[in-house]
Design an enzyme around this catalytic site. Sequence first.
Site, PDB file in Angstrom:
ATOM      1  N   SER A  13       0.631  -1.456   0.230  1.00  0.00           N
ATOM      2  CA  SER A  13       0.034  -0.167  -0.134  1.00  0.00           C
ATOM      3  C   SER A  13       0.952   1.064  -0.019  1.00  0.00           C
ATOM      4  O   SER A  13       0.566   2.073  -0.731  1.00  0.00           O
ATOM      5  CB  SER A  13      -0.784  -0.321   1.646  1.00  0.00           C
ATOM      6  OG  SER A  13      -0.175   0.298   2.314  1.00  0.00           O
ATOM      7  N   MET A  92      11.476  -6.786   4.492  1.00  0.00           N
ATOM      8  CA  MET A  92      10.443  -7.309   5.143  1.00  0.00           C
ATOM      9  C   MET A  92      12.804  -7.959   6.145  1.00  0.00           C
ATOM     10  O   MET A  92      13.171  -8.677   6.554  1.00  0.00           O
ATOM     11  CB  MET A  92      10.203  -8.650   5.563  1.00  0.00           C
ATOM     12  CG  MET A  92       8.630  -7.973   6.264  1.00  0.00           C
ATOM     13  SD  MET A  92       8.396  -6.608   7.075  1.00  0.00           S
ATOM     14  CE  MET A  92       8.733  -8.694   8.649  1.00  0.00           C
ATOM     15  N   ASN A 109      13.834   4.067   4.584  1.00  0.00           N
ATOM     16  CA  ASN A 109      12.625   2.829   4.925  1.00  0.00           C
ATOM     17  C   ASN A 109      11.329   3.592   6.038  1.00  0.00           C
ATOM     18  O   ASN A 109      11.433   4.566   6.571  1.00  0.00           O
ATOM     19  CB  ASN A 109      13.609   2.288   6.507  1.00  0.00           C
ATOM     20  CG  ASN A 109      12.674   1.068   6.947  1.00  0.00           C
ATOM     21  OD1 ASN A 109      11.333   0.880   5.780  1.00  0.00           O
ATOM     22  ND2 ASN A 109      12.277   0.927   7.407  1.00  0.00           N
ATOM     23  N   HIS A 111       8.605   3.040   8.912  1.00  0.00           N
ATOM     24  CA  HIS A 111       8.109   2.179  10.685  1.00  0.00           C
ATOM     25  C   HIS A 111       7.157   2.692  10.624  1.00  0.00           C
ATOM     26  O   HIS A 111       6.609   4.259  11.024  1.00  0.00           O
ATOM     27  CB  HIS A 111       9.438   2.274  11.384  1.00  0.00           C
ATOM     28  CG  HIS A 111       8.995   1.513  12.319  1.00  0.00           C
ATOM     29  ND1 HIS A 111       9.394   0.285  12.195  1.00  0.00           N
ATOM     30  CD2 HIS A 111       9.354   2.105  13.983  1.00  0.00           C
ATOM     31  CE1 HIS A 111       9.377  -0.074  13.345  1.00  0.00           C
ATOM     32  NE2 HIS A 111       8.819   0.151  13.933  1.00  0.00           N
TER      33      HIS A 111
HETATM   34  C1  GRF Z   1       4.046  -0.366   6.643  1.00  0.00           C
HETATM   35  O1  GRF Z   1       3.134  -0.682   7.784  1.00  0.00           O
HETATM   36  C2  GRF Z   1       5.303  -0.614   6.993  1.00  0.00           C
HETATM   37  O2  GRF Z   1       5.695   1.055   8.033  1.00  0.00           O
HETATM   38  C3  GRF Z   1       5.940  -1.487   7.268  1.00  0.00           C
HETATM   39  O3  GRF Z   1       5.699  -2.699   6.419  1.00  0.00           O
HETATM   40  C4  GRF Z   1       4.461  -2.254   6.663  1.00  0.00           C
HETATM   41  C5  GRF Z   1       4.365  -2.386   5.150  1.00  0.00           C
HETATM   42  O4  GRF Z   1       2.675  -2.101   4.511  1.00  0.00           O
HETATM   43  N1  GRF Z   1       7.634  -1.397   7.240  1.00  0.00           N
HETATM   44  P1  GRF Z   1       2.017  -2.116   2.343  1.00  0.00           P
HETATM   45  O5  GRF Z   1       3.263  -3.618   2.266  1.00  0.00           O
HETATM   46  O6  GRF Z   1       3.491  -0.917   1.855  1.00  0.00           O
HETATM   47  O7  GRF Z   1       0.788  -1.994   2.828  1.00  0.00           O
END
Ligand code: GRF
Length: 197
Positions: A13, A92, A109, A111
């Site tokens: 997203s 990840m 990045n 978070h």
């Molecule tokens: C988000 O909450 C981001 O902060 C974290 O992983 C999630 C990824 O969500 N690092 P998406 O794949 O962008 O929907």
Amino acid sequence: MIKIAVLVSGGGSNLQAIIDSTKKGVLKGLAKVVLVVSNNVTAYAIERAEKEKIKTFCIERNYYSDDKTYNADILKKLQEAKADIVCLAGYMRIVGGNILEAYPGKILNIHPALLPKYGGKGMFGHRVHEAVVAAKEAKSGATVHFADETYDTGQIILQREVELSPKDTPQAVAKKVLEIEHQIYPEAIKKVIEEIK
Ligand code: GRF
């Protein structure tokens, strides 16, 4: 036009928010997404990229004997795509030293918390929001920071808060925070672009 590569592992997203901002938001006319790299072949982020006709590259760590060769292949793809900036969006893994060296101050990045609180190894996804709720925090938020060789410790670029209600479940907190993430990631990228220009 600044070329952005986005590294993902999941739903994407944030990737979508970045793409949308290059088409009709703060990054319009400034940047475009040229490559999406996923270490998970089933990531929905890949479908999003394909729908947008953005080049994708899937890579699995299991096929490599070590992190170095795995990261070297990612770096090769980033360089082939002539990426100027690398955005980790739900990726990840830690980015390897060779990628960090090739893109100093150009790897971002996001978070889902107000770092330095609720960061570090093992603090990801629902675990972050569960910890925030357990601590009865009155606010949470999102942070965009530069990536470094550890988890969630790089210099903060942009941070925004959300108010929490005592009734908020971890799922409710996640939803509020994700909305903020989608706002601040493109804004943080713009800030970095303005600094490196
Ligand atoms: C988000 O909450 C981001 O902060 C974290 O992983 C999630 C990824 O969500 N690092 P998406 O794949 O962008 O929907």
